[in-house]
Design an enzyme around this catalytic site. Structure first.
Site, PDB file in Angstrom:
ATOM      1  N   ASP A  39      43.488  38.699  37.424  1.00 46.73           N
ATOM      2  CA  ASP A  39      44.189  37.442  37.714  1.00 46.73           C
ATOM      3  C   ASP A  39      45.655  37.707  38.004  1.00 46.73           C
ATOM      4  O   ASP A  39      46.237  38.666  37.476  1.00 46.73           O
ATOM      5  CB  ASP A  39      44.074  36.485  36.517  1.00 46.73           C
ATOM      6  CG  ASP A  39      42.647  35.995  36.302  1.00 46.73           C
ATOM      7  OD1 ASP A  39      41.869  36.024  37.270  1.00 46.73           O
ATOM      8  OD2 ASP A  39      42.318  35.592  35.172  1.00 46.73           O
ATOM      9  N   TYR A  67      41.870  46.279  27.108  1.00 50.44           N
ATOM     10  CA  TYR A  67      42.903  45.259  27.298  1.00 50.44           C
ATOM     11  C   TYR A  67      43.714  45.076  26.025  1.00 50.44           C
ATOM     12  O   TYR A  67      43.201  45.283  24.918  1.00 50.44           O
ATOM     13  CB  TYR A  67      42.271  43.902  27.622  1.00 50.44           C
ATOM     14  CG  TYR A  67      41.490  43.829  28.909  1.00 50.44           C
ATOM     15  CD1 TYR A  67      42.107  43.477  30.109  1.00 50.44           C
ATOM     16  CD2 TYR A  67      40.121  44.092  28.927  1.00 50.44           C
ATOM     17  CE1 TYR A  67      41.381  43.387  31.280  1.00 50.44           C
ATOM     18  CE2 TYR A  67      39.384  44.012  30.099  1.00 50.44           C
ATOM     19  CZ  TYR A  67      40.019  43.657  31.277  1.00 50.44           C
ATOM     20  OH  TYR A  67      39.298  43.580  32.446  1.00 50.44           O
ATOM     21  N   ASP A  81      43.758  30.213  29.683  1.00 48.29           N
ATOM     22  CA  ASP A  81      44.946  31.065  29.561  1.00 48.29           C
ATOM     23  C   ASP A  81      46.185  30.190  29.647  1.00 48.29           C
ATOM     24  O   ASP A  81      46.091  28.957  29.654  1.00 48.29           O
ATOM     25  CB  ASP A  81      44.947  32.184  30.617  1.00 48.29           C
ATOM     26  CG  ASP A  81      44.973  31.667  32.050  1.00 48.29           C
ATOM     27  OD1 ASP A  81      45.271  30.461  32.270  1.00 48.29           O
ATOM     28  OD2 ASP A  81      44.677  32.451  32.973  1.00 48.29           O
ATOM     29  N   ARG A 180      39.763  35.766  28.305  1.00 45.39           N
ATOM     30  CA  ARG A 180      40.169  34.368  28.115  1.00 45.39           C
ATOM     31  C   ARG A 180      39.145  33.629  27.255  1.00 45.39           C
ATOM     32  O   ARG A 180      39.488  32.881  26.337  1.00 45.39           O
ATOM     33  CB  ARG A 180      40.257  33.650  29.465  1.00 45.39           C
ATOM     34  CG  ARG A 180      41.413  34.062  30.342  1.00 45.39           C
ATOM     35  CD  ARG A 180      41.398  33.277  31.631  1.00 45.39           C
ATOM     36  NE  ARG A 180      40.480  33.811  32.622  1.00 45.39           N
ATOM     37  CZ  ARG A 180      39.960  33.107  33.630  1.00 45.39           C
ATOM     38  NH1 ARG A 180      40.239  31.826  33.740  1.00 45.39           N
ATOM     39  NH2 ARG A 180      39.165  33.670  34.506  1.00 45.39           N
TER      40      ARG A 180
END
Length: 306
Positions: A39, A67, A81, A180
């Site tokens: 994203d 992550y 998010d 998310r």
């Protein structure tokens, strides 16, 4: 022309497609592909495949990712998010013990079920979910099984309290995981609305942050004619499978991509990689219909080109 894998550090504010577009201009070549979208608000490792390496992009996408995410407990958003509109805001005073949070993270480790967010590229009836979302439509989303290998709580506090509680976690996960959505799931188990307030991808498959170049670094390397020294070989994307150097007996059949007698290594491995002078020339898999035989899944030429 350039050949190999360029570990790119995607900066915030850019799409993965933006990166490919800019690299085509910098490198003056068309045969460039990325290995899964990040994203625009996310920064991190985005391996870029150049030349023949575009053939292995799907292998990199199938590998695990790492992550670092900030989880925010108290507010949920339309996009799950920080970019979305607020859906629910619980401003009550909250307090969680370290053990409580660790218990929730443990519960979400292993194979879990996720429902992809409405603002995602998952397709339903041939249309991406975010296209429905932009039209204000909510559609039924298929759930999926994803693998969470490990979640580490990075903050060392004993108690987490406040109206909006945030903490950082590191996640090792398999293909298709939405961090998310994981943030929302953490909130659900703690009993409050939640969202992911920031995200950084620190590794993709075997490619890490330490190996990465920014777009500015790439331009500088091209100007200094040193980029080829930085590119990683195509075989780095194939490191998860055993390799076999071709010999006088099989070099012709393998380089021609023929169906041949199965190699013993395919008894315990999904694929085998054949090398010629240590360079991959073919990826072979079990033949789906011919028992005791194998066939090529990917073929690589020794010639370079755009």
């Amino acid at each position: 022309m350039y050949e190999g894998i360029l570990p790119l550090w995607k900066e915030k504010g850019m799409t993965s497609h933006d990166c490919v577009f800019k690299l085509r201009k910098i490198l003056k070549m068309k045969r460039i592909g990325h290995t899964g979208t990040l994203d625009p608000s996310v920064e991190g490792v985005l391996p870029i495949c150049l030349g023949q390496a575009t053939k292995v992009s799907e292998y990199i996408m199938d590998q695990g990712k790492t992550y670092v995410a900030t989880i925010s407990i108290g507010t949920s958003t339309t996009t799950e998010d920080a970019d979305g509109d607020i859906v629910e805001n619980d401003s009550s005073l909250k307090s969680f013990s370290r053990e409580q949070i660790l218990g929730v993270l443990e519960e979400l480790t292993g194979e879990i079920t996720q429902i992809p967010p409405m603002y995602s590229a998952v397709k339903v009836n041939g249309k991406k979910l975010y296209e429905y979302a932009r039209e204000g439509k909510e559609v039924e989303r298929p759930s999926r099984k994803v693998m969470i290998h490990n979640i580490n709580l990075l903050d060392d506090a004993g108690t987490f309290s406040g109206k909006e509680v945030t903490f950082n976690i590191e996640i090792d996960c398999g293909k298709g995981t939405y961090i998310r959505t994981l943030a929302v799931q953490i909130g659900e188990l703690l009993g409050y609305p939640a969202h992911m307030s920031s995200l950084v991808r620190t590794s993709s498959g075997s490619f890490t942050k330490a190996q990465c170049l920014t777009l500015t670094n790439v331009q500088e390397a091209v100007n200094g004619q040193t980029l080829s020294d930085t590119l990683l070989p195509l075989k780095d994307a194939l490191s998860g499978w055993p390799t076999i150097e071709v010999n006088d007996e099989n070099i012709k059949s393998i380089t021609n991509g023929q169906v041949v007698e199965i190699h013993p290594l395919l008894a315990e491995n999904e694929k085998v990689v054949f090398l010629l002078l240590e360079n991959p020339i073919a990826v072979y898999i079990k033949h789906p219909t011919k028992n005791g035989m194998m066939k090529p899944e990917k073929m690589f030429s020794s010639e370079k080109g755009d």
